[in-house]
Design a protein around this motif. Structure first.
Motif, PDB file in Angstrom:
ATOM      1  N   GLY A   4       0.823  -1.192   0.000  1.00  0.00           N
ATOM      2  CA  GLY A   4       0.000   0.000   0.000  1.00  0.00           C
ATOM      3  C   GLY A   4       0.855   1.238   0.000  1.00  0.00           C
ATOM      4  N   GLY A   5       0.237   2.397   0.005  1.00  0.00           N
ATOM      5  CA  GLY A   5       1.012   3.624   0.014  1.00  0.00           C
ATOM      6  C   GLY A   5       1.201   4.143  -1.373  1.00  0.00           C
ATOM      7  N   GLY A   6       1.436   5.426  -1.491  1.00  0.00           N
ATOM      8  CA  GLY A   6       1.442   6.040  -2.789  1.00  0.00           C
ATOM      9  C   GLY A   6       2.772   6.171  -3.448  1.00  0.00           C
ATOM     10  N   GLY A   7       3.866   5.875  -2.737  1.00  0.00           N
ATOM     11  CA  GLY A   7       5.174   6.097  -3.336  1.00  0.00           C
ATOM     12  C   GLY A   7       5.961   4.837  -3.440  1.00  0.00           C
ATOM     13  N   ARG A 235      11.233  -6.863 -11.833  1.00  0.00           N
ATOM     14  CA  ARG A 235      10.276  -7.847 -11.356  1.00  0.00           C
ATOM     15  C   ARG A 235       8.897  -7.204 -11.344  1.00  0.00           C
ATOM     16  NH1 ARG A 235      12.686 -10.435  -6.093  1.00  0.00           N
ATOM     17  NH2 ARG A 235      14.353  -9.294  -7.109  1.00  0.00           N
ATOM     18  N   VAL A 236       7.887  -7.935 -11.719  1.00  0.00           N
ATOM     19  CA  VAL A 236       6.506  -7.465 -11.678  1.00  0.00           C
ATOM     20  C   VAL A 236       5.689  -8.493 -10.908  1.00  0.00           C
ATOM     21  CG1 VAL A 236       4.470  -6.826 -13.005  1.00  0.00           C
ATOM     22  CG2 VAL A 236       6.743  -6.244 -13.874  1.00  0.00           C
ATOM     23  N   LEU A 237       4.950  -8.031  -9.897  1.00  0.00           N
ATOM     24  CA  LEU A 237       4.151  -8.933  -9.077  1.00  0.00           C
ATOM     25  C   LEU A 237       2.700  -8.481  -9.072  1.00  0.00           C
ATOM     26  CD1 LEU A 237       7.015  -8.155  -7.310  1.00  0.00           C
ATOM     27  CD2 LEU A 237       6.258 -10.262  -6.189  1.00  0.00           C
ATOM     28  N   LYS A 238       1.793  -9.399  -9.366  1.00  0.00           N
ATOM     29  CA  LYS A 238       0.360  -9.142  -9.274  1.00  0.00           C
ATOM     30  C   LYS A 238      -0.122  -9.737  -7.963  1.00  0.00           C
ATOM     31  CE  LYS A 238      -0.238  -9.210 -14.303  1.00  0.00           C
ATOM     32  NZ  LYS A 238      -0.349  -7.762 -14.428  1.00  0.00           N
ATOM     33  N   ILE A 239      -0.708  -8.880  -7.118  1.00  0.00           N
ATOM     34  CA  ILE A 239      -1.075  -9.256  -5.758  1.00  0.00           C
ATOM     35  C   ILE A 239      -2.538  -9.706  -5.693  1.00  0.00           C
ATOM     36  CG2 ILE A 239      -0.990  -8.498  -3.353  1.00  0.00           C
ATOM     37  CD1 ILE A 239       1.698  -8.497  -4.852  1.00  0.00           C
ATOM     38  N   LYS A 240      -2.880 -10.479  -4.673  1.00  0.00           N
ATOM     39  CA  LYS A 240      -4.222 -11.037  -4.525  1.00  0.00           C
ATOM     40  C   LYS A 240      -5.310  -9.972  -4.565  1.00  0.00           C
ATOM     41  CE  LYS A 240      -2.594 -14.888  -1.649  1.00  0.00           C
ATOM     42  NZ  LYS A 240      -2.570 -15.455  -0.278  1.00  0.00           N
ATOM     43  N   ASP A 241      -5.030  -8.781  -4.032  1.00  0.00           N
ATOM     44  CA  ASP A 241      -6.058  -7.741  -3.979  1.00  0.00           C
ATOM     45  C   ASP A 241      -6.219  -6.990  -5.293  1.00  0.00           C
ATOM     46  OD1 ASP A 241      -3.822  -6.144  -4.145  1.00  0.00           O
ATOM     47  OD2 ASP A 241      -4.072  -5.186  -2.197  1.00  0.00           O
ATOM     48  N   GLY A 242      -5.514  -7.430  -6.348  1.00  0.00           N
ATOM     49  CA  GLY A 242      -5.624  -6.788  -7.650  1.00  0.00           C
ATOM     50  C   GLY A 242      -4.547  -5.754  -7.923  1.00  0.00           C
ATOM     51  N   THR A 243      -3.756  -5.447  -6.913  1.00  0.00           N
ATOM     52  CA  THR A 243      -2.666  -4.482  -7.080  1.00  0.00           C
ATOM     53  C   THR A 243      -1.516  -5.115  -7.863  1.00  0.00           C
ATOM     54  OG1 THR A 243      -3.212  -3.511  -4.935  1.00  0.00           O
ATOM     55  CG2 THR A 243      -1.051  -2.957  -5.861  1.00  0.00           C
ATOM     56  N   THR A 244      -0.848  -4.301  -8.684  1.00  0.00           N
ATOM     57  CA  THR A 244       0.379  -4.727  -9.353  1.00  0.00           C
ATOM     58  C   THR A 244       1.503  -3.818  -8.913  1.00  0.00           C
ATOM     59  OG1 THR A 244      -0.832  -5.528 -11.294  1.00  0.00           O
ATOM     60  CG2 THR A 244       1.519  -5.136 -11.573  1.00  0.00           C
ATOM     61  N   VAL A 245       2.627  -4.403  -8.527  1.00  0.00           N
ATOM     62  CA  VAL A 245       3.776  -3.614  -8.104  1.00  0.00           C
ATOM     63  C   VAL A 245       5.005  -4.095  -8.860  1.00  0.00           C
ATOM     64  CG1 VAL A 245       2.846  -3.171  -5.806  1.00  0.00           C
ATOM     65  CG2 VAL A 245       4.298  -5.166  -6.179  1.00  0.00           C
ATOM     66  N   GLY A 246       6.006  -3.237  -8.900  1.00  0.00           N
ATOM     67  CA  GLY A 246       7.271  -3.589  -9.510  1.00  0.00           C
ATOM     68  C   GLY A 246       8.360  -3.614  -8.461  1.00  0.00           C
ATOM     69  N   TYR A 247       9.453  -4.239  -8.804  1.00  0.00           N
ATOM     70  CA  TYR A 247      10.589  -4.329  -7.883  1.00  0.00           C
ATOM     71  C   TYR A 247      11.849  -4.367  -8.722  1.00  0.00           C
ATOM     72  CZ  TYR A 247      13.098  -5.746  -3.629  1.00  0.00           C
ATOM     73  OH  TYR A 247      13.921  -5.788  -2.541  1.00  0.00           O
ATOM     74  N   SER A 248      12.826  -3.554  -8.364  1.00  0.00           N
ATOM     75  CA  SER A 248      14.068  -3.523  -9.130  1.00  0.00           C
ATOM     76  C   SER A 248      15.243  -3.421  -8.190  1.00  0.00           C
ATOM     77  CB  SER A 248      14.076  -2.344 -10.114  1.00  0.00           C
ATOM     78  OG  SER A 248      14.100  -1.116  -9.416  1.00  0.00           O
ATOM     79  N   GLU A 249      16.409  -3.865  -8.665  1.00  0.00           N
ATOM     80  CA  GLU A 249      17.632  -3.843  -7.882  1.00  0.00           C
ATOM     81  C   GLU A 249      18.775  -3.271  -8.695  1.00  0.00           C
ATOM     82  OE1 GLU A 249      18.375  -7.779  -6.524  1.00  0.00           O
ATOM     83  OE2 GLU A 249      16.860  -7.662  -4.947  1.00  0.00           O
ATOM     84  N   ALA A 250      19.655  -2.601  -7.997  1.00  0.00           N
ATOM     85  CA  ALA A 250      20.877  -2.086  -8.612  1.00  0.00           C
ATOM     86  C   ALA A 250      21.970  -2.174  -7.562  1.00  0.00           C
ATOM     87  CB  ALA A 250      20.676  -0.652  -9.086  1.00  0.00           C
TER      88      ALA A 250
END
Length: 294
Positions: A4-7, A235-250
């Motif tokens: 959750g959260g906007g950022g 990385r792209v993850l689709k969550i149970k509640d319908g949210t989609t988030v991304g994840y990246s590493e450097a």
């Protein structure tokens, strides 16, 4: 690091490579508080029994220094440490009962947060460009990655990170099964992390994973002229509640991406990467071929 959260959140330790931003070995975040509480309890039981640190260490098979580190919250005690301390100090199960709290707190907070995110995912897609994705790694391959980290990890830290990575792989046996897709650069199949035999066993693990009905592994050949993933891993993850988030590493950092506009870009890139790579069937044949050459 919540969904959750906007950022977008930032982490100070990577999770699937072998790097991190800390030179010291202190436990971080709430893990430190848990370990200090456990250490205080062990110290109280030891003092009540009239034992010095060296005496307790000798009785349970650990050095005085390790007992000291555990009591100060600087090291996470292994299950056998807690079990043996419970027996020697006649704690009646009260020390051994802390095994669950210690088991979770041994892992870096950012790893635990990522594991929770993966636990909530109904679909996970990942592109890896320099080593096997953490969810696909064998234990010996993961250990080799962490052992080459500079500044160097201590043996306890390596053990903790490897255990955390292996624990995340429970996602493969979860029911209902999430859809897991991976795109690996060809070089990840050929770079002999840990040596030739470690790599060969890692490739065999890939073949096993790629044959699971809910897992698709694709290879991006080095000779491709078009490549949508030149900006790095994602990385792209689709969550149970319908949210989609991304994840990246450097280098030194990992980032959770929740802004819908940025997530959309990652989804588009990942879709193009999959389209440009070999198909899952072609990829398994390619991996078989590389195994024969390894």
């Amino acid at each position: 690091m919540g969904v959750g959260g906007g950022g977008a959140g930032h982490a100070d330790r990577t999770t699937d490579g072998a790097d991190g931003s800390r030179w010291d070995t202190d436990l971080e975040d709430d893990s430190g508080a848990v370990m200090k509480a456990v250490g205080r309890q062990i110290k109280l039981w030891r003092e009540s029994a009239g034992l010095r640190q060296a005496e307790l260490g000798a009785a349970i098979g650990y050095s005085e220094e390790m007992v000291s580190c555990v009591e100060r919250g600087r090291r996470a005690p292994k299950p056998e440490f807690l079990d043996n301390a419970d027996r020697v100090l006649e704690a009646g199960g009260k020390i051994a009962a802390m095994r669950g709290d210690v088991a979770e707190a041994r892992y870096p907070k950012k790893v635990r947060d990522l594991a929770r995110l993966e636990d909530d995912a109904v679909e996970l897609g990942a592109y890896s460009n320099h080593n096997m994705h953490g969810l696909l790694q064998t234990e010996e391959y993961a250990r080799a990655l962490f052992a080459m980290r500079r500044p160097a990890y201590g043996e306890d830290e390596i053990d903790g990170h490897v255990a955390a990575r292996m624990a995340r792989q429970e996602i493969f046996g979860r029911r209902p099964a999430p859809l897991l897709t991976f795109v690996l650069e060809e070089v990840t199949l050929r770079r002999p992390i840990g040596g030739r035999m470690v790599l060969r066993r890692q490739i065999e693990r890939l073949l096993e994973s790629g044959r699971l009905r809910h897992v698709e592994i694709q290879v991006m050949p080095t000779d491709r002229e078009e490549h949508a993933g030149m900006a790095g891993e994602l990385r792209v993850l689709k969550i149970k509640d319908g949210t989609t988030v991304g994840y990246s590493e450097a280098q030194l950092t990992s980032r959770l991406i929740s802004d819908p506009r940025e997530v959309q870009i990652l989804e588009m890139r990942y879709g193009m990467i999959r389209a440009q790579a070999l198909t899952p069937r072609e990829s398994l044949a390619f991996i078989e071929k590389v195994r024969g050459e390894t």
